[in-house]
Design a protein around this motif. Structure first.
Motif, short mmCIF file in Angstrom:
data_model
loop_
_atom_site.label_atom_id
_atom_site.label_comp_id
_atom_site.label_asym_id
_atom_site.label_seq_id
_atom_site.Cartn_x
_atom_site.Cartn_y
_atom_site.Cartn_z
N ALA A 25 0.85 -1.19 0.00
CA ALA A 25 0.00 0.00 0.00
C ALA A 25 0.89 1.24 0.00
N PRO A 26 0.53 2.25 -0.78
CA PRO A 26 1.35 3.46 -0.80
C PRO A 26 1.34 4.11 0.58
N GLN A 27 2.52 4.53 0.99
CA GLN A 27 2.62 5.18 2.30
C GLN A 27 2.36 6.66 2.14
N LYS A 28 1.70 7.23 3.13
CA LYS A 28 1.42 8.65 3.11
C LYS A 28 2.73 9.40 3.31
N SER A 29 3.02 10.31 2.42
CA SER A 29 4.27 11.05 2.55
C SER A 29 4.12 12.10 3.65
N ALA A 30 5.22 12.33 4.29
CA ALA A 30 5.23 13.34 5.35
C ALA A 30 5.10 14.72 4.72
N ALA A 31 4.64 15.65 5.49
CA ALA A 31 4.51 17.02 5.01
C ALA A 31 5.90 17.60 4.75
N ASP A 32 5.99 18.49 3.78
CA ASP A 32 7.23 19.21 3.52
C ASP A 32 7.28 20.41 4.47
N VAL A 33 8.47 20.73 4.94
CA VAL A 33 8.64 21.86 5.86
C VAL A 33 9.68 22.80 5.27
N TYR A 34 9.36 24.09 5.27
CA TYR A 34 10.22 25.12 4.70
C TYR A 34 10.50 26.19 5.74
N ASP A 83 6.69 43.31 13.16
CA ASP A 83 7.84 42.50 13.56
C ASP A 83 8.43 41.76 12.36
N GLN A 84 9.76 41.74 12.30
CA GLN A 84 10.48 40.88 11.35
C GLN A 84 10.57 39.51 12.00
N VAL A 85 10.16 38.48 11.27
CA VAL A 85 10.08 37.15 11.86
C VAL A 85 10.72 36.08 10.97
N GLN A 86 10.97 34.95 11.59
CA GLN A 86 11.40 33.75 10.86
C GLN A 86 10.71 32.57 11.51
N GLY A 87 10.53 31.52 10.73
CA GLY A 87 9.83 30.38 11.29
C GLY A 87 9.82 29.20 10.33
N ARG A 88 8.83 28.33 10.54
CA ARG A 88 8.70 27.11 9.75
C ARG A 88 7.30 27.06 9.16
N LEU A 89 7.25 26.68 7.89
CA LEU A 89 6.01 26.55 7.15
C LEU A 89 5.86 25.09 6.72
N GLN A 90 4.77 24.48 7.13
CA GLN A 90 4.48 23.09 6.76
C GLN A 90 3.53 23.10 5.57
N VAL A 91 3.83 22.28 4.56
CA VAL A 91 2.98 22.18 3.38
C VAL A 91 2.61 20.71 3.19
N GLU A 92 1.29 20.47 3.20
CA GLU A 92 0.80 19.10 3.01
C GLU A 92 -0.46 19.14 2.16
N SER A 93 -0.45 18.41 1.09
CA SER A 93 -1.60 18.35 0.16
C SER A 93 -2.05 19.75 -0.26
N GLY A 94 -1.09 20.63 -0.52
CA GLY A 94 -1.41 21.97 -0.98
C GLY A 94 -1.91 22.92 0.08
N LYS A 95 -1.89 22.50 1.34
CA LYS A 95 -2.33 23.36 2.45
C LYS A 95 -1.11 23.82 3.23
#
Length: 104
Positions: A25-34, A83-95
């Motif tokens: 069975a295809p495994q669900k891929s983890a979300a990409d993080v940027y 505020d100038q900020v930095q962080g992490r953005l999670q992308v999963e299934s276009g969300k």
């Protein structure tokens, strides 16, 4: 006896052939993080989203002003418009989802 050996061999071949046809069975891929960097332009009053004027996110998109939902209201604790900020953005299934955000 010869027929039983032939039938047993044929059965073994059939089982091996069928097992080769099944695919895991295809495994669900983890979300990409940027990584994301930018300036806070607005914070939703209910703290469910933040508008960032963000820099380019390599491999994802060019810099632009965009509203993003946040994982949790705590992500925005201590932050304010401007505020100038930095962080992490999670992308999963276009969300998109901001999971971390802090002042630079």
């Amino acid at each position: 006896m010869k027929i039983l050996t032939v039938l047993g061999f044929a059965f073994l071949i059939a089982v091996l052939a069928m097992s080769g046809c099944s695919q895991p069975a295809p495994q669900k891929s983890a979300a990409d993080v940027y990584d994301i960097q930018g300036k806070i332009e607005a914070i939703r009053p209910d703290k469910t989203g933040v508008t960032l004027d963000h820099e380019d996110i390599p491999g994802l998109m060019k810099g632009m002003k965009m509203e993003f939902p946040v994982k949790d209201a705590k992500v925005l604790d201590g932050l304010q418009v401007g505020d100038q900020v930095q962080g992490r953005l999670q992308v999963e299934s276009g969300k998109y989802l901001i999971t971390e955000l802090k002042k630079r």
